[in-house]
Structures are given as structure tokens and as C-alpha cells.
Design a protein around this motif. Structure first.
Motif: not given
Length: 258
Positions: A109, A124, A133, A135, A138, A185, A230-232, A257
Motif C-alpha cells: 500500500n 493498493k 481508493v 475515501d 478511517r 492508514s 472507494d473502501r466499500k 482492508q
């Protein structure tokens, strides 16, 4: 006389604290060198079960005879003006043979974070695909403790958290670095995270050196290559692609993730 002496002592103590605060040094920009350590013996052993032990156990025994217990990887985190850029060292990205494709056992990453704007851009590598990605940063519900530890010459305080519903995280952060953030992250503490341990995943990231050097703007430029998501959406894409492999890929999905 006694009251005057008491007031004088209090004044001197307060003056001493103010002096210490005034002389405290805070890093505003620079580069942190991290080392990721993976306990390969523990990581591989967890994947042996009654359904695969006939062929997996001999491979595991062979690995223990021919390979070191711990793999280490180098990376850097550049920081300035509320922004960070995490990069793995190029020589640590390559696959290392048996079990080398486990995403927890490698470092794939590249992550740009803007903590002031609350956004992150992550490049990634997922098997043969490259994803970009984009977003929000977190949210991690940290619990800060009173325990302290020296990491790379900085006094750090410990914080604990659970991420992705089941991963227990131990982090050590310092408020002597004004930009917040951390390796990969990990973020959300009132200072820079210099150490992260995932005890049940057999992985750690710890800073080995902090250099307070000017950071060129180009060194904080976000990555741009990869399939935009994006993450989802990434989790949905991976879950669909790997659905036929059952429980075997659950650790992979979790690692992708991070």
C-alpha cells in the motif's frame, strides 16, 4: 512569613513548568522510517486445519527449516502541514515464494492522508490488480491509556482499539510531532503514531528513525494510478471475486482492508 514562603515556592514551581513548556520541541515536518515485522511461523500455522493438514503441514515444516521466523519490511512516512505520505521501500514489495502472496505478509500500500480535510487516497496492489481508493480517513475509536514507551527517541503513549470488527490494535503515539497520522492508514490520535502492533495478526510496525528535514511539496503528492474506487466498493469487488474460495480467503479480505 509562612504564607509568603508558600507562595514563593508555588511561583517557582509554576515558572519551572512554563519554562519547560516554552523550551519543548515539536517536529512539524520530516520523514519517519518504519520497519514492519511479520511472524511468519505464527501466520502460516494459523491456516493449518484438519481439512488441509495432510499437505499443508509438510510445507509448513519445510518453511520452518529453510526460512527465518520473521520477515521485515522497510517503509517511510513523510509528513508536513497536516499531510502524510506512506510508502513501502521498493525492495520489500516483491513476492517471496511460498506464502508470499498473503497480503498480511507483504507491504503493498502507498497511502496519502490529509488529516485536516479528513481524506485519504490509497494505492493498493491486490494480487495482479492495482486500485486507487479514495475515501474519508478511517474513524478509529481509540482508548488512550497511561502506559508509555520510548519509540525512536520519542516518549509515546499507548492507545488500544478494535478495527474491522475483530482486529485488536495497540498503538504508541507522540504529541511531539504536530502532524497526526501513522503507518498504513492508522490515524486518529492526538499526535503521530510511531508504533502499531496487531497482536493476534502477528504483525507490527515501529519507527526506527525520525528525521526533521524539509519536505518538498512533490514528496506529498498523492498516488494517481489504479482502478478508481472507494473502501466499500473495493470490499464488494473482492468479496464477489473470491466468493468461491470460502473461509480460506477471509484473512486475505481482512488484510486488504488495513
Amino acid at each position: 512569613m509562612k504564607n509568603i514562603l508558600t507562595l514563593l515556592i508555588c511561583f517557582l514551581m509554576l515558572a519551572g513548568k512554563v519554562s519547560v513548556a516554552q523550551n519543548a520541541h515539536f517536529a512539524t515536518q520530516g520523514t519517519i522510517e518504519f520497519e514492519k515485522t511479520v511472524n511468519m511461523f505464527a501466520l502460516i500455522k494459523k491456516n493449518i486445519n484438519k481439512d488441509n493438514e495432510a499437505w499443508y503441514a509438510p510445507l509448513y515444516d519445510s518453511y520452518k527449516r529453510t526460512q527465518p521466523q520473521f520477515k521485515t519490511y522497510k517503509s517511510t512516512l513523510t509528513f508536513a502541514d497536516g499531510k502524510t505520505m506512506f510508502r513501502p521501500a521498493e525492495e520489500t514489495i516483491a513476492n517471496n515464494g511460498f506464502y508470499g502472496n498473503d497480503p498480511m505478509a507483504v507491504q503493498n500500500n502507498t497511502i496519502f492522508s490529509d488529516t485536516e480535510e479528513g481524506r485519504v487516497i490509497m494505492q493498493k496492489t491486490v494480487f495482479d490488480d492495482l486500485f486507487l481508493v479514495k475515501d474519508s480517513t478511517r474513524h478509529i475509536n481509540w482508548k488512550i491509556t497511561t502506559e508509555t514507551r520510548d519509540v525512536a527517541g520519542y516518549k509515546c503513549r499507548r492507545a488500544n482499539a478494535i478495527i474491522l470488527d475483530s482486529i485488536y490494535v495497540v498503538a504508541f503515539y507522540t504529541d511531539e510531532i504536530t502532524t497526526t497520522g501513522g503507518p498504513e492508514s492508522f490515524n486518529g490520535l492526538p499526535g503521530m503514531i510511531l508504533g502499531v502492533a496487531l497482536p493476534h495478526e502477528n504483525v507490527t510496525w515501529f519507527a526506527t528513525k525520525v528525521s526533521e528535514t524539509p519536505v518538498p511539496v512533490k514528496d506529498l503528492a498523492p498516488p494517481t494510478k489504479g482502478k478508481l474506487t472507494d473502501r466499500k466498493s473495493l470490499v464488494k469487488t473482492l468479496s464477489t471475486a473470491l466468493k468461491d474460495y470460502g473461509d480460506y480467503v477471509k484473512p486475505y479480505l481482512k488484510a486488504f482492508q488495513l
